[in-house]
Scaffold this active site. Structure first.
Site, PDB file in Angstrom:
ATOM      1  N   CYS A  66       0.877  -1.159   0.000  1.00  0.00           N
ATOM      2  CA  CYS A  66       0.000   0.000   0.000  1.00  0.00           C
ATOM      3  C   CYS A  66       0.918   1.214   0.000  1.00  0.00           C
ATOM      4  CB  CYS A  66      -0.992  -0.002   1.160  1.00  0.00           C
ATOM      5  SG  CYS A  66      -0.293   0.216   2.802  1.00  0.00           S
ATOM      6  N   GLY A  71      -0.769   0.132   6.557  1.00  0.00           N
ATOM      7  CA  GLY A  71      -2.146  -0.349   6.508  1.00  0.00           C
ATOM      8  C   GLY A  71      -2.231  -1.792   6.065  1.00  0.00           C
TER       9      GLY A  71
END
Length: 154
Positions: A66, A71
């Protein structure tokens, strides 16, 4: 090796580069998306299916990307049986597998270049879990914690 890979828009270009390199190196790659660059997509939509596939043994290892890799790491670790970590250095890419049986490497598409990412992924895929008693003991404690959390969340 049978490898899964997933990203949102934050790692889209890096994922495409890694897929090309993985296939050129002889790996069988399963692409969990994103399939097109969409600026408002969400990493859990791609990382969760990857993590579930790793936990179920449908792919041997996973690469989750990401924007920062944070995340993807947080998300992947919510799936029981997954041991994911955000990796920025060569030592941790191997040691995470050897000592902690890491099965998903998380990378930041905005924080690491393609050459460094490729080095980290190669190191991750080449490493093997040591089976050392102290590491087995530690992983057993982690597995017990996962079981407790699964039972209490029902």
């Amino acid at each position: 090796m049978h490898v899964g890979i997933a990203t949102d828009h934050g790692g889209f270009d890096l994922k495409r580069d890694l897929i090309t390199r993985l296939r050129a190196a002889g790996h069988d790659v399963v692409d969990f998306g994103a399939d097109k660059l969409t600026s408002d997509d969400d990493y859990p939509d791609y990382v969760i299916p990857l993590a579930r596939a790793v936990a179920a043994g449908k792919v041997e290892r996973g690469v989750a990307v990401c924007g920062s890799g944070v995340g993807a790491s947080v998300c992947a670790n919510k799936v029981p049986g997954v041991r994911a970590a955000l990796i920025h250095d060569h030592f941790s890419a191997g040691q995470g597998v050897e000592d902690d049986h890491m099965n998903i490497i998380c990378l930041g598409g905005r924080t690491v270049g393609s050459s460094v990412a490729w080095d980290l992924v190669q190191t991750f895929l080449a490493a093997a879990f040591s089976q050392a008693p102290r590491h087995l003991r530690r992983l057993s404690k982690v597995a017990r914690l996962e079981c407790q959390q699964t039972r209490t969340s029902r």
